[in-house]
Design a protein around this motif. Structure first.
Motif, PDB file in Angstrom:
ATOM      1  N   UNK A   1       0.557  -1.197  -0.080  1.00  0.00           N
ATOM      2  CA  UNK A   1       0.271   0.114  -0.182  1.00  0.00           C
ATOM      3  C   UNK A   1       0.729   1.536   0.116  1.00  0.00           C
ATOM      4  N   UNK A   2       2.442   1.100   0.913  1.00  0.00           N
ATOM      5  CA  UNK A   2       3.122   2.543   0.629  1.00  0.00           C
ATOM      6  C   UNK A   2       3.351   2.354  -0.788  1.00  0.00           C
ATOM      7  N   UNK A   3       3.487   1.312  -1.593  1.00  0.00           N
ATOM      8  CA  UNK A   3       4.504   1.870  -3.103  1.00  0.00           C
ATOM      9  C   UNK A   3       2.773   2.488  -4.002  1.00  0.00           C
ATOM     10  N   UNK A   4       1.745   1.851  -4.182  1.00  0.00           N
ATOM     11  CA  UNK A   4       0.787   2.661  -4.444  1.00  0.00           C
ATOM     12  C   UNK A   4      -0.136   4.231  -3.736  1.00  0.00           C
ATOM     13  N   UNK A   5       0.477   4.347  -2.719  1.00  0.00           N
ATOM     14  CA  UNK A   5       0.063   5.594  -1.756  1.00  0.00           C
ATOM     15  C   UNK A   5       1.361   6.492  -2.539  1.00  0.00           C
ATOM     16  N   UNK A   6       1.963   6.740  -2.461  1.00  0.00           N
ATOM     17  CA  UNK A   6       3.396   6.935  -2.880  1.00  0.00           C
ATOM     18  C   UNK A   6       3.684   7.211  -4.676  1.00  0.00           C
ATOM     19  N   UNK A   7       3.023   6.708  -5.595  1.00  0.00           N
ATOM     20  CA  UNK A   7       3.487   6.608  -7.119  1.00  0.00           C
ATOM     21  C   UNK A   7       2.128   7.092  -7.673  1.00  0.00           C
ATOM     22  N   UNK A   8       0.955   7.978  -7.674  1.00  0.00           N
ATOM     23  CA  UNK A   8       0.220   7.928  -7.972  1.00  0.00           C
ATOM     24  C   UNK A   8       0.066   7.807  -9.717  1.00  0.00           C
ATOM     25  N   UNK A   9       1.811   8.487  -9.830  1.00  0.00           N
ATOM     26  CA  UNK A   9       1.497   7.689 -12.101  1.00  0.00           C
ATOM     27  C   UNK A   9       2.021   7.187 -12.323  1.00  0.00           C
ATOM     28  N   UNK A  10       1.676   5.862 -10.976  1.00  0.00           N
ATOM     29  CA  UNK A  10       1.488   4.382 -12.285  1.00  0.00           C
ATOM     30  C   UNK A  10       0.061   4.061 -11.503  1.00  0.00           C
ATOM     31  N   UNK A  11      -0.994   4.755 -10.906  1.00  0.00           N
ATOM     32  CA  UNK A  11      -2.297   4.739 -10.446  1.00  0.00           C
ATOM     33  C   UNK A  11      -2.730   5.200 -11.655  1.00  0.00           C
ATOM     34  N   UNK A  12      -2.190   6.130 -11.980  1.00  0.00           N
ATOM     35  CA  UNK A  12      -3.444   6.463 -13.457  1.00  0.00           C
ATOM     36  C   UNK A  12      -2.835   6.585 -14.520  1.00  0.00           C
ATOM     37  N   UNK A  13      -1.910   5.757 -14.785  1.00  0.00           N
ATOM     38  CA  UNK A  13      -1.822   5.240 -16.515  1.00  0.00           C
ATOM     39  C   UNK A  13      -0.339   6.244 -16.761  1.00  0.00           C
ATOM     40  N   UNK A  14       0.314   7.059 -16.230  1.00  0.00           N
ATOM     41  CA  UNK A  14       1.159   7.726 -16.524  1.00  0.00           C
ATOM     42  C   UNK A  14       2.144   7.438 -17.165  1.00  0.00           C
ATOM     43  N   UNK A  15       2.598   6.725 -15.522  1.00  0.00           N
ATOM     44  CA  UNK A  15       3.999   5.739 -16.072  1.00  0.00           C
ATOM     45  C   UNK A  15       3.354   3.874 -16.037  1.00  0.00           C
ATOM     46  N   UNK A  16       4.079   2.835 -16.859  1.00  0.00           N
ATOM     47  CA  UNK A  16       3.296   1.756 -16.568  1.00  0.00           C
ATOM     48  C   UNK A  16       2.546   1.571 -17.952  1.00  0.00           C
ATOM     49  N   UNK A  17       1.753   2.573 -18.675  1.00  0.00           N
ATOM     50  CA  UNK A  17       0.825   2.216 -19.511  1.00  0.00           C
ATOM     51  C   UNK A  17      -0.752   1.652 -19.349  1.00  0.00           C
ATOM     52  N   UNK A  18      -0.659   1.282 -18.303  1.00  0.00           N
ATOM     53  CA  UNK A  18      -1.768   0.684 -17.950  1.00  0.00           C
ATOM     54  C   UNK A  18      -2.685   1.629 -16.767  1.00  0.00           C
ATOM     55  N   UNK A  19      -3.390   1.990 -17.020  1.00  0.00           N
ATOM     56  CA  UNK A  19      -4.449   2.895 -16.049  1.00  0.00           C
ATOM     57  C   UNK A  19      -5.512   1.707 -15.094  1.00  0.00           C
ATOM     58  N   UNK A  20      -4.894   2.615 -14.117  1.00  0.00           N
ATOM     59  CA  UNK A  20      -6.095   0.994 -13.030  1.00  0.00           C
ATOM     60  C   UNK A  20      -6.518   1.571 -12.324  1.00  0.00           C
ATOM     61  N   UNK A  21      -7.475   3.109 -12.729  1.00  0.00           N
ATOM     62  CA  UNK A  21      -8.525   3.879 -11.717  1.00  0.00           C
ATOM     63  C   UNK A  21      -9.676   3.125 -12.971  1.00  0.00           C
ATOM     64  N   UNK A  22     -11.295   3.578 -12.183  1.00  0.00           N
ATOM     65  CA  UNK A  22     -11.177   2.925 -11.268  1.00  0.00           C
ATOM     66  C   UNK A  22     -11.511   1.658 -10.793  1.00  0.00           C
ATOM     67  N   UNK A  23     -10.905   1.965  -9.299  1.00  0.00           N
ATOM     68  CA  UNK A  23     -11.114   0.743  -8.685  1.00  0.00           C
ATOM     69  C   UNK A  23     -12.429   1.278  -7.623  1.00  0.00           C
ATOM     70  N   UNK A  24     -12.813  -0.379  -6.705  1.00  0.00           N
ATOM     71  CA  UNK A  24     -14.076  -0.115  -6.133  1.00  0.00           C
ATOM     72  C   UNK A  24     -14.008  -1.484  -5.143  1.00  0.00           C
ATOM     73  N   UNK A  25     -14.209  -1.215  -3.641  1.00  0.00           N
ATOM     74  CA  UNK A  25     -14.190  -2.095  -2.425  1.00  0.00           C
ATOM     75  C   UNK A  25     -15.841  -2.097  -2.848  1.00  0.00           C
ATOM     76  N   UNK A  26     -15.512  -3.104  -1.897  1.00  0.00           N
ATOM     77  CA  UNK A  26     -16.729  -2.777  -1.605  1.00  0.00           C
ATOM     78  C   UNK A  26     -17.820  -3.382  -2.683  1.00  0.00           C
ATOM     79  N   UNK A  27     -19.432  -3.119  -2.016  1.00  0.00           N
ATOM     80  CA  UNK A  27     -20.493  -3.129  -2.905  1.00  0.00           C
ATOM     81  C   UNK A  27     -20.413  -1.867  -3.853  1.00  0.00           C
ATOM     82  N   UNK A  28     -19.544  -0.284  -3.222  1.00  0.00           N
ATOM     83  CA  UNK A  28     -19.629   1.154  -3.445  1.00  0.00           C
ATOM     84  C   UNK A  28     -18.808   1.466  -3.340  1.00  0.00           C
ATOM     85  N   UNK A  29     -17.724   1.519  -2.706  1.00  0.00           N
ATOM     86  CA  UNK A  29     -16.640   2.241  -2.153  1.00  0.00           C
ATOM     87  C   UNK A  29     -15.518   2.425  -3.373  1.00  0.00           C
TER      88      UNK A  29
END
Length: 205
Positions: free
Chosen positions: A70-98
């Motif tokens: 979780x520390x990596x994902x918290x500190x690497x927003x450029x990977x989460x949004x696909x700017x780096x890595x080429x894969x957009x990882x959001x949106x992502x949902x926890x449970x039924x609706x968060x």
């Protein structure tokens, strides 16, 4: 004076009282070497036919488990949004609706403190990291742990499904137990090398 001495004695007793530590991983069995389910004869679902010959090389049986915490994902927003890595990882949902629709929302949630050991937040942090691991590294089919004691190892996808259920309606104990299992997962492949430079440069091979 007696009241003061009595209060002091109570405070001393409380300070010396042992804290009960709960082992949330008690009874959980982990795979010695996490690998895709199709690569392990005998671990296929009941509806599948156990192969008599080894799976083809393109099954990726020799690909090690890759995860990040979780520390990596918290500190690497450029990977989460696909700017780096080429894969957009959001949106992502926890449970039924968060649902988290941006890297900023992911980082903000992962920075949320688990007030008083809140089981849902503890699980949520690890569940979110695990879902990002699956989206980024395609590890959902890897067998990893037996959490229900039935003798069969669940895949990462199955553990995440259990995590979603516990996130919505599980007890505090169940949430912390699944959180501990997913924390183990998120650390299991954290040392594996990446096919891109996470420092906001590079791309997946």
């Amino acid at each position: 004076m007696r009241a003061l001495l009595f209060a002091s004695a109570l405070a001393l007793f409380a300070a010396c009282e042992p804290t009960v530590q709960i082992d949330y991983l008690e009874g959980v069995t982990f795979a010695l070497e996490p690998t895709p389910r199709a690569c392990v004869p005998g671990l296929q679902a009941a509806t599948e036919t156990v192969p008599s010959t080894p799976p083809p090389e393109d099954e990726g049986c020799d690909v090690p488990l890759v995860t990040r915490t979780q520390g990596f994902w918290k500190n690497h927003p450029c990977v989460v949004d696909g700017e780096v890595g080429g894969v957009v990882l959001v949106p992502v949902t926890l449970g039924a609706g968060l649902t988290f629709g941006s890297a900023a929302e992911v980082s903000a949630y992962l920075e949320t403190p688990s007030k008083g050991g809140n089981g849902q937040i503890i699980l949520g942090h690890q569940l979110l990291a695990a879902k990002l691991d699956v989206a980024a590294f395609d590890i959902g089919r890897y067998v990893f742990a037996d959490v229900d004691g039935d003798g069969a190892l669940e895949t990462v996808d199955e553990l995440i499904a259990l995590g979603d259920e516990a996130f919505d309606s599980g007890s505090d104990y169940d949430q912390k137990r699944l959180g501990a299992v997913l924390d183990h997962l998120n650390n299991a492949g954290d040392a594996a090398s990446l096919t891109f430079d996470p420092a906001c440069g590079g791309a997946f091979d």
